[in-house]
Design a protein around this motif. Sequence first.
Motif, mmCIF file in Angstrom:
data_model
loop_
_atom_site.group_PDB
_atom_site.id
_atom_site.type_symbol
_atom_site.label_atom_id
_atom_site.label_comp_id
_atom_site.label_asym_id
_atom_site.label_seq_id
_atom_site.Cartn_x
_atom_site.Cartn_y
_atom_site.Cartn_z
ATOM 1 N N PHE A 710 39.262 31.440 40.766
ATOM 2 C CA PHE A 710 39.408 32.891 40.802
ATOM 3 C C PHE A 710 40.289 33.205 42.006
ATOM 4 O O PHE A 710 39.817 33.236 43.138
ATOM 5 C CB PHE A 710 38.039 33.549 40.926
ATOM 6 N N ASP A 711 41.580 33.436 41.764
ATOM 7 C CA ASP A 711 42.531 33.493 42.871
ATOM 8 C C ASP A 711 42.670 34.902 43.443
ATOM 9 O O ASP A 711 41.997 35.841 43.023
ATOM 10 C CB ASP A 711 43.882 32.923 42.437
ATOM 11 N N ARG A 712 43.581 35.046 44.417
ATOM 12 C CA ARG A 712 43.699 36.300 45.158
ATOM 13 C C ARG A 712 44.074 37.472 44.261
ATOM 14 O O ARG A 712 43.637 38.605 44.503
ATOM 15 C CB ARG A 712 44.716 36.157 46.296
ATOM 16 N N LEU A 713 44.880 37.219 43.242
ATOM 17 C CA LEU A 713 45.273 38.314 42.359
ATOM 18 C C LEU A 713 44.039 38.953 41.725
ATOM 19 O O LEU A 713 43.889 40.176 41.721
ATOM 20 C CB LEU A 713 46.234 37.799 41.287
ATOM 21 N N ASN A 714 43.143 38.135 41.196
ATOM 22 C CA ASN A 714 41.954 38.677 40.545
ATOM 23 C C ASN A 714 40.930 39.183 41.550
ATOM 24 O O ASN A 714 40.205 40.147 41.275
ATOM 25 C CB ASN A 714 41.340 37.625 39.624
ATOM 26 N N VAL A 715 40.851 38.553 42.720
ATOM 27 C CA VAL A 715 39.971 39.059 43.769
ATOM 28 C C VAL A 715 40.405 40.462 44.183
ATOM 29 O O VAL A 715 39.595 41.398 44.251
ATOM 30 C CB VAL A 715 39.961 38.113 44.980
ATOM 31 N N LEU A 716 41.689 40.623 44.450
ATOM 32 C CA LEU A 716 42.186 41.927 44.882
ATOM 33 C C LEU A 716 42.137 42.959 43.762
ATOM 34 O O LEU A 716 42.011 44.160 44.025
ATOM 35 C CB LEU A 716 43.613 41.791 45.414
ATOM 36 N N SER A 717 42.226 42.507 42.519
ATOM 37 C CA SER A 717 42.083 43.448 41.406
ATOM 38 C C SER A 717 40.690 44.043 41.372
ATOM 39 O O SER A 717 40.514 45.239 41.085
ATOM 40 C CB SER A 717 42.391 42.743 40.081
ATOM 41 N N LEU A 718 39.664 43.236 41.671
ATOM 42 C CA LEU A 718 38.311 43.773 41.770
ATOM 43 C C LEU A 718 38.164 44.705 42.969
ATOM 44 O O LEU A 718 37.484 45.730 42.904
ATOM 45 C CB LEU A 718 37.296 42.639 41.880
ATOM 46 N N GLU A 719 38.792 44.349 44.085
ATOM 47 C CA GLU A 719 38.606 45.104 45.325
ATOM 48 C C GLU A 719 39.462 46.369 45.395
ATOM 49 O O GLU A 719 39.010 47.413 45.878
ATOM 50 C CB GLU A 719 38.933 44.213 46.524
ATOM 51 N N GLY A 748 43.325 58.293 44.588
ATOM 52 C CA GLY A 748 43.672 57.559 45.792
ATOM 53 C C GLY A 748 44.563 56.371 45.488
ATOM 54 O O GLY A 748 44.864 56.054 44.330
ATOM 55 N N LYS A 749 44.989 55.676 46.528
ATOM 56 C CA LYS A 749 45.927 54.580 46.349
ATOM 57 C C LYS A 749 45.274 53.418 45.600
ATOM 58 O O LYS A 749 44.063 53.206 45.646
ATOM 59 C CB LYS A 749 46.467 54.111 47.695
ATOM 60 N N VAL A 750 46.121 52.677 44.892
ATOM 61 C CA VAL A 750 45.688 51.570 44.046
ATOM 62 C C VAL A 750 46.646 50.404 44.254
ATOM 63 O O VAL A 750 47.849 50.594 44.423
ATOM 64 C CB VAL A 750 45.687 51.974 42.553
ATOM 65 N N LEU A 751 46.095 49.193 44.224
ATOM 66 C CA LEU A 751 46.904 47.990 44.389
ATOM 67 C C LEU A 751 47.003 47.245 43.066
ATOM 68 O O LEU A 751 45.995 46.984 42.415
ATOM 69 C CB LEU A 751 46.277 47.071 45.436
ATOM 70 N N GLN A 752 48.247 46.931 42.674
ATOM 71 C CA GLN A 752 48.443 45.916 41.635
ATOM 72 C C GLN A 752 48.811 44.650 42.394
ATOM 73 O O GLN A 752 49.905 44.509 42.927
ATOM 74 C CB GLN A 752 49.537 46.291 40.648
ATOM 75 N N ALA A 753 47.837 43.738 42.478
ATOM 76 C CA ALA A 753 48.005 42.555 43.314
ATOM 77 C C ALA A 753 48.960 41.560 42.671
ATOM 78 O O ALA A 753 49.063 41.444 41.451
ATOM 79 C CB ALA A 753 46.647 41.903 43.566
ATOM 80 N N GLY A 754 49.634 40.804 43.529
ATOM 81 C CA GLY A 754 50.503 39.731 43.078
ATOM 82 C C GLY A 754 49.910 38.378 43.415
ATOM 83 O O GLY A 754 48.852 38.269 44.038
ATOM 84 N N THR A 755 50.596 37.346 43.007
ATOM 85 C CA THR A 755 50.134 35.996 43.308
ATOM 86 C C THR A 755 50.290 35.658 44.785
ATOM 87 O O THR A 755 49.715 34.689 45.267
ATOM 88 C CB THR A 755 50.897 34.974 42.454
ATOM 89 N N SER A 756 51.066 36.463 45.499
ATOM 90 C CA SER A 756 51.196 36.323 46.951
ATOM 91 C C SER A 756 51.326 37.712 47.549
ATOM 92 O O SER A 756 51.598 38.688 46.840
ATOM 93 C CB SER A 756 52.428 35.484 47.308
#
Length: 831
Positions: A710-719, A748-756
């Motif tokens: 479960f990498d950073r992209l999916n972690v940050l998508s939850l957060e 409010g602001k939203v993040l679409q996370a990337g692989t880095s």
Amino acid sequence: MQKHVTEKTVVALAIASLFSGVAQAQEAAVPDTGPAATVVVTGTRVANRTALDTAAPVDIISADTLKNSGSTEITQALSMALPSLNFPKPAITDGTDTIRPATLRGMAPDQTLVLINSKRRHASSLVNVNGSIGRGSAAVDMNTIPTAIVQSVEVLRDGAAAQYGSDAISGVVNLRLRTNRSGGEAAVTYGARKTEYELWNSAAPAGGTWTAPASRERTDGQTATVSLWKGLALGEDGYLTIAAEFKDQHRTERSGYDMRQQYPRLASGAFDPRENTINRFNAWYGDPELEQSTLFANAGSNLGGGVKLYGWASYQKREARSGGFFRPAQDARNIISIYPDGFLPIIAPTVDDFSATGGVTWQLGSWDMDASLGYGKNKMQYEIQNTLNRSIGPTSKTEFDAGGYAYDQLVFNLTGVRALDVAGLSSPLNLALGMEARREGYELFAGEPDSYRAGPERLPGGAPTAPGAQVFPGFRPSNEVDAHRNAIGAFVDLEANITPQLLASAALRAEHYSDFGDSLAGKLSARYDFSKSFALRGAVQNGFRAPSPQQQNFTATSTNFINGVPFEITTFRPTDPVAVALGAKPLEAEKSVNASLGAVMRFDPFSITIDAYRIDIEDRIILSENLTQTNVFNYIASQGFVGVGGGRFFINGVDTRTQGVDVVVSWPMKLAGAGNLDFTVAGNFTDTKVTKVPTTTQLSSLPGTAPILFDRLNVLSLEKGQPENKISANVNWKLGPWGATFRATRYGKVLQAGTSAALDFWMGPRTVVDLEGRFAVTPKLSLAIGADNVFDQYPETQPPALNTTGNTPFANYAPFGRSGRFIYARANYGF
């Protein structure tokens, strides 16, 4: 307190119980006449308790609120009315374009329980496996319920697994149906998108002369909805309320300008002249085409002697079409003789949704008894259009039956409620006992052979090509599943006033599932009224969400070529031998602990409610990353699995902590000769942290870099993938035949996370304004005109590094979509 619950744990819950106050409805109303005074049935089993009397926060959304918006989708209308509910609209996400999930308090879509008349609604058969909010979940599709049949919606913003069972971690949405014996209403709504959006001006390939425009105007998304409800009398006091709805929605298209080279270069090395004439807005990035027909009926009859029958049934057929990614003419996946200008593959699912519930209530001594039996089924079958199977060659078909899946649910409920006089209590003790038996089924069926088979065609140079229909290879016979499980549970629910000021309630529920074992959930809540103007309320509880049959049984296979050799890349069932070799285990229930504390301040007619909450979840079920690394491939081969190149699977193991605050300010005002004004400001502030991610011994011990489940992209998508806050201001005005609604919602602001970190994309806050005006031409006929997103707001445009094809200028996580202004007109005729 999910499994192996001890008496000490139950005692600890009791000691940790908090005070709770009177619930306040989200929708503003004049005291004692509006929704705040409406009798609620969600979160309590005490008869005749109103929204101002309950021991947990309950929002009440009336039928008029649902009607007085530009959207005829019930989920979209709820997201406009409730800051705690979000309804993102992803695109190019296969079936998720057609069945879009909603979330409550920033949690997963399947962590909110949906009820119809307090009875569990069946989930959709779709499990979201693409990169959108709700990845890995299978949730209820509330848009299978027409707004015309809904009398009100009660939203319990509190965990309720001990009261209702699995899925109620973040809250409960209970849709209460009309029970009219007479009257009715017909409505016609028509609207369209009238919008303009900016484009990122990227460069054409070296030597190219085509240039993207700076912006683009669009008129599309034309949507017509015709609905009707009618109340009919059954006998002296029975009722039959029927509703029908037809919806025809054209697609919206918000693609960017495709700067890629489309055609092979000429023999001279020059660009093909068609590069300067082809339409480079070549993607369907937006809302899908949709044709949808729905029927719903709700009935009840008094047989005498205290015996009453009730029941409802529904059917919906939804035919949708949405796009994949465009394949240019020179794409290796194309066959020039079939598509000389390239092709846009179309995913066209057909969804059939059916439900029927019947029940009886009667008196058994001092007990009010209720028994019901309900059945629901959702089936989704895929047709893939305007595509090809590259491996078959020039004789390939261009349309394929790709198979699909179905989920069904049979539920029996038996509940008894009575009041007991207990010495020392200030009110009778309300005792509810009950049981629920549930049978769930999941079926996955294969498509036609050409949708998945490998043909003899090779790529230029002799390399093989991936088999199956482009964009969505069909399900294979090896993927087929027909699985069932059973669950049985029992609960006890107590509620009483300990003193005139202190209301307390407790619930305990035990369940047994045939596939993963036992669960026990408990809840304690209380409310203390210090005065008529001030109260505190709170609750502490543990909960659970059982793994869905979709998560346990979904599987799909595609073929990738590695050094010219075909290998199967599969979404494995957790019990598949390959997944087990990688460390997968049979799924267990997610476990949660919820705590809340709130305050209610009432200075009639003005009121303020503030509710803080914390939700800790252990062992959330997630879909792993694609495990196709070389060390994974070598390990799979060493375990004797030939031809398997890797895959992914569902696994427990993510822990999260969600904390937040809900604030609601209501102020109904009478403006003398200027009419009545209902003013509501509400906000939700949520923060989620991932505190643990899953690992397996098998993958951690591989040589080289250990694969991440479960990498950073999916972690940050939850957060960060949902708005950190959402604030809305609603004003409803009425004066004689005139009426108006003004609504402003700040996301409010939203993040679409990337692989880095370099590929992370933040969308800043945006405020969306909606406006509607109404006029009653006659007592029966009213007209309305309005606009959603009046000022045509869009999220930021993604840079070329995140939009390499030009097909997706806006991020899928945009919380209010990316289709722009919607202008509409509506006519309602009552009879």
